[in-house]
Scaffold this active site. Structure first.
Site, mmCIF file in Angstrom:
data_model
loop_
_atom_site.group_PDB
_atom_site.id
_atom_site.type_symbol
_atom_site.label_atom_id
_atom_site.label_comp_id
_atom_site.label_asym_id
_atom_site.label_seq_id
_atom_site.Cartn_x
_atom_site.Cartn_y
_atom_site.Cartn_z
ATOM 1 N N LYS A 25 4.283 -14.807 3.121
ATOM 2 C CA LYS A 25 4.549 -15.468 1.839
ATOM 3 C C LYS A 25 6.061 -15.409 1.602
ATOM 4 O O LYS A 25 6.537 -15.024 0.524
ATOM 5 C CB LYS A 25 3.752 -14.745 0.733
ATOM 6 C CG LYS A 25 3.636 -15.529 -0.560
ATOM 7 C CD LYS A 25 2.689 -16.709 -0.487
ATOM 8 C CE LYS A 25 2.812 -17.565 -1.717
ATOM 9 N NZ LYS A 25 2.000 -18.785 -1.689
ATOM 10 N N ASP A 27 -11.423 -9.367 5.830
ATOM 11 C CA ASP A 27 -12.743 -9.611 5.234
ATOM 12 C C ASP A 27 -13.094 -11.091 5.296
ATOM 13 O O ASP A 27 -14.234 -11.463 5.567
ATOM 14 C CB ASP A 27 -12.784 -9.127 3.773
ATOM 15 C CG ASP A 27 -13.103 -7.635 3.657
ATOM 16 O OD1 ASP A 27 -12.642 -6.873 4.525
ATOM 17 O OD2 ASP A 27 -13.797 -7.231 2.707
ATOM 18 N N ASP A 38 -5.545 -6.937 4.859
ATOM 19 C CA ASP A 38 -6.773 -6.412 4.262
ATOM 20 C C ASP A 38 -7.656 -7.570 3.792
ATOM 21 O O ASP A 38 -8.850 -7.633 4.086
ATOM 22 C CB ASP A 38 -6.381 -5.506 3.081
ATOM 23 C CG ASP A 38 -7.495 -4.560 2.691
ATOM 24 O OD1 ASP A 38 -8.560 -4.587 3.327
ATOM 25 O OD2 ASP A 38 -7.289 -3.776 1.736
ATOM 26 N N ASP A 96 -1.474 -18.893 2.086
ATOM 27 C CA ASP A 96 -2.502 -19.678 1.386
ATOM 28 C C ASP A 96 -2.978 -20.826 2.269
ATOM 29 O O ASP A 96 -4.184 -21.076 2.397
ATOM 30 C CB ASP A 96 -2.037 -20.169 0.001
ATOM 31 C CG ASP A 96 -0.532 -20.304 -0.141
ATOM 32 O OD1 ASP A 96 0.190 -19.950 0.805
ATOM 33 O OD2 ASP A 96 -0.075 -20.786 -1.193
ATOM 34 N N TYR A 130 0.823 -1.213 0.000
ATOM 35 C CA TYR A 130 0.000 0.000 0.000
ATOM 36 C C TYR A 130 0.858 1.264 0.000
ATOM 37 O O TYR A 130 0.421 2.322 0.400
ATOM 38 C CB TYR A 130 -0.974 -0.019 1.190
ATOM 39 C CG TYR A 130 -2.097 -1.026 1.008
ATOM 40 C CD1 TYR A 130 -1.901 -2.182 0.268
ATOM 41 C CD2 TYR A 130 -3.343 -0.827 1.560
ATOM 42 C CE1 TYR A 130 -2.898 -3.114 0.082
ATOM 43 C CE2 TYR A 130 -4.363 -1.758 1.383
ATOM 44 C CZ TYR A 130 -4.128 -2.899 0.644
ATOM 45 O OH TYR A 130 -5.129 -3.819 0.462
#
Ligand code: NAD
Length: 338
Positions: A171, A233, A229, A205, A124
């Site tokens: 990751k 959700d 982010d 993942d 970001y």
């Protein structure tokens, strides 16, 4: 002299959900006053900036804000107001408690997760350029200082709240240097701040798969900005959706409280948005920024009581329950604050 809360009502469903939260605060007995501030596309038209100087100055002075969601244009247009505010005020820790609420039937019953997301860097950074026509680069900026700061926060948070485990999603198998640094800082801050708490490391993942398979195995989750982010959700979906999950953006010198959800243009202006996430964000603020534990508990209990009594906004529609609008559910919560 009552404390002042800066209020950015936002756009889309923002004005509706913040109005409900505002009415709840006024009924809670907490002696706080509101200072409404402009931000977003309407502010840009009126004052020439999506975050006018008067808004920045007020937040600098009062340090605490409640914010409704603000729309960000997709694929073009101005930089996200949300990202800008977080960076301007160094609100480096997004704290998002995701818990099963009594009264809402979901696939899982014992979710008690706190997502802690680095809020100021990573993907970001907003630094993008075209190398040659048809080739775009977006920079993911990861700093040792930023990683240490969020990891220290996460372990201190876990320790102060009696949490047992911090799981880092990363990751680092692919982004060996950026996520490798994040992981390395998490390991060192674990040793330094709270070695008695379990540290778990999962490639993201796999982490997402484990979350939807059995969320009850997770406690505190720590991750960088972009991953946080997405995962926020996802976690909201485990407990009933975006309408119920609150959040705080916390820095060393201030905090902005806001729901995880966005401006939901698909349902804006219809009095059907769920204000619980924003009202619960307000309850977080009462507790953490003002030490008003009793008032905060009263608001949280009133939310559960309304849900247990069978009232639902449309996003939580359930057979045999009563569907009510944004204002009505806010009023029902107020009735129960007592
Ligand atoms: P969204 O969170 O606004 O909506 C996703 C889905 O969830 C929609 O179907 C929406 O109707 C539903 N939903 C969200 N909040 C709800 C609520 N309180 N009650 C009932 N249903 C609710 O995400 P989006 O559609 O991807 O984004 C819309 C805009 O919001 C974009 O411009 C985005 O940039 C912005 N956004 C802002 C913030 C913020 O201000 N912090 C956060 C996320 C997205």
């Amino acid at each position: 002299m009552p404390h002042t809360i800066c209020l950015i009502e936002g756009d889309g469903i923002g004005p509706e959900v913040t109005a409900a939260a505002r009415a709840v605060l006024d009924a809670s007995g907490a002696e706080l006053t509101w200072l409404p501030l402009a931000a977003g596309a309407a502010a840009a038209e009126r004052f020439g900036d999506t975050i006018p100087e008067a808004t920045l100055e007020a937040i600098r002075t009062h340090r605490i804000a409640l914010k409704g969601p603000v729309t960000t244009p997709v694929g073009k247009g101005f930089t996200s107001v949300n990202v800008r505010l977080r960076k301007t005020f160094n609100l480096y820790a997004a704290v998002r408690p995701v818990r099963s609420l009594r009264g809402i039937r979901t696939r899982y019953e014992n979710v008690e997760i706190v997502v802690i997301r680095e809020n100021t860097e990573g993907l970001y950074s907003g630094i993008e350029h075209e190398v040659v026509p048809g080739v775009i680069e977006t920079l993911k900026v990861t700093t040792k200082a930023g990683c240490e700061r969020i990891a220290r926060y996460a372990f201190a948070y876990a320790r102060s709240r009696g949490r047992k485990k911090v799981t880092v999603f990363h990751k680092a198998n692919i982004m060996k240097r950026a996520d490798g640094l994040f992981l390395d800082c998490a390991r060192r801050m674990h040793e330094e701040v709270a070695p008695e708490i379990a540290l778990e490391e999962l490639i993201i993942d796999n982490g997402c798969m484990q979350l939807v398979r059995d969320p009850s195995r997770f406690d505190v989750l720590l991750m960088e900005n972009y991953n946080g982010d997405m995962v926020s959700d996802l976690c909201a979906g485990l407990v009933g959706g975006l309408g119920v999950v609150p959040g705080a953006n916390i820095g060393d010198e201030g905090a902005i409280f806001e729901a995880v959800h966005g401006s939901a243009p698909d349902i804006a202006g219809k009095d059907i948005a769920n204000p619980i996430a924003t009202i619960a964000s307000l309850a977080m603020m009462l507790k953490y920024s003002f030490g008003l534990q009793k008032e905060s508990d009263a608001v949280e209990q009133a939310i559960v009581s309304v849900l247990e009594a069978g009232y639902r906004t449309a996003d939580l529609k359930e057979e045999g329950k009563t569907t009510v609008g944004t204002k009505q559910i806010g009023d029902l919560i107020i009735e129960r604050i007592g």
